[in-house]
Design a protein around this motif. Structure first.
Motif, PDB file in Angstrom:
ATOM      1  N   LYS A  37      49.167  -2.864  35.145  1.00 13.80           N
ATOM      2  CA  LYS A  37      50.216  -2.034  35.745  1.00 13.80           C
ATOM      3  C   LYS A  37      49.643  -1.127  36.823  1.00 13.80           C
ATOM      4  O   LYS A  37      50.262  -0.895  37.854  1.00 13.80           O
ATOM      5  CB  LYS A  37      50.901  -1.193  34.669  1.00 13.80           C
ATOM      6  CG  LYS A  37      51.844  -1.950  33.794  1.00 13.80           C
ATOM      7  CD  LYS A  37      52.529  -0.993  32.828  1.00 13.80           C
ATOM      8  CE  LYS A  37      53.473  -1.705  31.921  1.00 13.80           C
ATOM      9  NZ  LYS A  37      54.130  -0.774  30.993  1.00 13.80           N
ATOM     10  N   TYR A  57      48.720  -3.259  40.038  1.00 15.49           N
ATOM     11  CA  TYR A  57      49.933  -3.712  40.725  1.00 15.49           C
ATOM     12  C   TYR A  57      50.638  -2.535  41.402  1.00 15.49           C
ATOM     13  O   TYR A  57      51.104  -2.646  42.537  1.00 15.49           O
ATOM     14  CB  TYR A  57      50.874  -4.399  39.741  1.00 15.49           C
ATOM     15  CG  TYR A  57      52.112  -4.947  40.384  1.00 15.49           C
ATOM     16  CD1 TYR A  57      52.064  -6.103  41.149  1.00 15.49           C
ATOM     17  CD2 TYR A  57      53.334  -4.306  40.243  1.00 15.49           C
ATOM     18  CE1 TYR A  57      53.199  -6.606  41.756  1.00 15.49           C
ATOM     19  CE2 TYR A  57      54.469  -4.805  40.839  1.00 15.49           C
ATOM     20  CZ  TYR A  57      54.399  -5.951  41.590  1.00 15.49           C
ATOM     21  OH  TYR A  57      55.522  -6.448  42.190  1.00 15.49           O
ATOM     22  N   GLY A  58      50.700  -1.406  40.717  1.00 17.36           N
ATOM     23  CA  GLY A  58      51.335  -0.229  41.303  1.00 17.36           C
ATOM     24  C   GLY A  58      50.594   0.285  42.527  1.00 17.36           C
ATOM     25  O   GLY A  58      51.206   0.683  43.517  1.00 17.36           O
ATOM     26  N   ASP A  84      46.807  -2.763  54.680  1.00 15.84           N
ATOM     27  CA  ASP A  84      47.113  -3.816  53.715  1.00 15.84           C
ATOM     28  C   ASP A  84      45.862  -4.291  52.991  1.00 15.84           C
ATOM     29  O   ASP A  84      45.863  -4.464  51.770  1.00 15.84           O
ATOM     30  CB  ASP A  84      47.794  -4.992  54.401  1.00 15.84           C
ATOM     31  CG  ASP A  84      49.220  -4.687  54.810  1.00 15.84           C
ATOM     32  OD1 ASP A  84      49.792  -3.718  54.261  1.00 15.84           O
ATOM     33  OD2 ASP A  84      49.756  -5.414  55.661  1.00 15.84           O
ATOM     34  N   LYS A 113      48.623  -1.509  44.556  1.00 19.06           N
ATOM     35  CA  LYS A 113      48.827  -2.457  45.655  1.00 19.06           C
ATOM     36  C   LYS A 113      50.202  -2.276  46.272  1.00 19.06           C
ATOM     37  O   LYS A 113      50.346  -2.250  47.490  1.00 19.06           O
ATOM     38  CB  LYS A 113      48.690  -3.893  45.144  1.00 19.06           C
ATOM     39  CG  LYS A 113      47.289  -4.345  44.956  1.00 19.06           C
ATOM     40  CD  LYS A 113      47.274  -5.794  44.514  1.00 19.06           C
ATOM     41  CE  LYS A 113      45.890  -6.239  44.160  1.00 19.06           C
ATOM     42  NZ  LYS A 113      45.865  -7.639  43.699  1.00 19.06           N
ATOM     43  N   LYS A 114      51.213  -2.169  45.437  1.00 15.88           N
ATOM     44  CA  LYS A 114      52.577  -2.062  45.943  1.00 15.88           C
ATOM     45  C   LYS A 114      52.785  -0.766  46.715  1.00 15.88           C
ATOM     46  O   LYS A 114      53.395  -0.765  47.779  1.00 15.88           O
ATOM     47  CB  LYS A 114      53.563  -2.148  44.789  1.00 15.88           C
ATOM     48  CG  LYS A 114      54.985  -2.193  45.216  1.00 15.88           C
ATOM     49  CD  LYS A 114      55.788  -3.012  44.267  1.00 15.88           C
ATOM     50  CE  LYS A 114      57.224  -3.032  44.707  1.00 15.88           C
ATOM     51  NZ  LYS A 114      57.583  -4.240  45.352  1.00 15.88           N
ATOM     52  N   SER A 115      52.250   0.340  46.202  1.00 14.70           N
ATOM     53  CA  SER A 115      52.473   1.610  46.881  1.00 14.70           C
ATOM     54  C   SER A 115      51.660   1.736  48.170  1.00 14.70           C
ATOM     55  O   SER A 115      52.111   2.354  49.131  1.00 14.70           O
ATOM     56  CB  SER A 115      52.155   2.779  45.949  1.00 14.70           C
ATOM     57  OG  SER A 115      50.787   2.792  45.629  1.00 14.70           O
ATOM     58  N   GLU A 132      46.642  -9.050  36.947  1.00 15.83           N
ATOM     59  CA  GLU A 132      46.892  -7.654  37.329  1.00 15.83           C
ATOM     60  C   GLU A 132      47.059  -6.797  36.080  1.00 15.83           C
ATOM     61  O   GLU A 132      47.275  -7.300  34.987  1.00 15.83           O
ATOM     62  CB  GLU A 132      48.184  -7.552  38.146  1.00 15.83           C
ATOM     63  CG  GLU A 132      48.213  -8.350  39.415  1.00 15.83           C
ATOM     64  CD  GLU A 132      47.536  -7.658  40.563  1.00 15.83           C
ATOM     65  OE1 GLU A 132      47.262  -6.463  40.454  1.00 15.83           O
ATOM     66  OE2 GLU A 132      47.273  -8.331  41.551  1.00 15.83           O
ATOM     67  N   THR A 143      45.067  -3.857  49.001  1.00 20.61           N
ATOM     68  CA  THR A 143      44.795  -5.029  48.176  1.00 20.61           C
ATOM     69  C   THR A 143      43.447  -4.903  47.474  1.00 20.61           C
ATOM     70  O   THR A 143      43.329  -5.171  46.279  1.00 20.61           O
ATOM     71  CB  THR A 143      44.834  -6.300  49.041  1.00 20.61           C
ATOM     72  OG1 THR A 143      46.119  -6.391  49.677  1.00 20.61           O
ATOM     73  CG2 THR A 143      44.606  -7.538  48.200  1.00 20.61           C
ATOM     74  N   THR A 194      50.597  -0.844  50.135  1.00 21.43           N
ATOM     75  CA  THR A 194      50.907  -1.850  51.151  1.00 21.43           C
ATOM     76  C   THR A 194      52.384  -1.913  51.521  1.00 21.43           C
ATOM     77  O   THR A 194      52.747  -2.592  52.476  1.00 21.43           O
ATOM     78  CB  THR A 194      50.469  -3.253  50.683  1.00 21.43           C
ATOM     79  OG1 THR A 194      51.168  -3.595  49.489  1.00 21.43           O
ATOM     80  CG2 THR A 194      48.980  -3.310  50.446  1.00 21.43           C
ATOM     81  N   SER A 195      53.248  -1.206  50.813  1.00 26.23           N
ATOM     82  CA  SER A 195      54.679  -1.360  51.067  1.00 26.23           C
ATOM     83  C   SER A 195      55.149  -0.648  52.335  1.00 26.23           C
ATOM     84  O   SER A 195      55.972  -1.164  53.067  1.00 26.23           O
ATOM     85  CB  SER A 195      55.485  -0.876  49.869  1.00 26.23           C
ATOM     86  OG  SER A 195      55.285   0.506  49.680  1.00 26.23           O
TER      87      SER A 195
END
Length: 94
Positions: free
Chosen positions: A42, A45-46, A67, A48-50, A40, A71, A52-53
């Protein structure tokens, strides 16, 4: 007893260094290394996290689509993705 005192003193030293900000550059380097092991950046990763969270709607089918989209969109900016260069360049500014 002396090991316990050594432990307490070392923990107080680490907490002091953390509060004063001396560990921030080391934390950023460690974060880059760990994200590199995961394939990954930054940026990826950011994203994906934002994406899918938090689910935007209560439908399970639309949640799965969200999701998967998060991804795949994040993977495009990750290592080996189509926009890897852009992801690593933008990730350095984060």
């Amino acid at each position: 007893m002396s090991y316990f005192l050594l432990y307490v003193v070392s923990q107080l030293f680490l907490i002091g260094a953390w509060v004063c900000g001396y560990l921030d550059p080391l934390q950023a380097q460690l974060q880059e290394i760990l994200l590199g092991y995961m394939g990954e950046t930054k940026m990826s990763y950011g994203l994906k996290k934002s994406l899918t969270s938090k689910q935007l709607c209560e439908s399970k089918d639309l949640g799965k689509i969200q999701d998967q989209l998060g991804t795949q969109f994040g993977a495009a900016f990750g290592k080996g993705g189509a926009a890897e260069g852009l992801g690593s360049t933008l990730g350095k500014t984060l």
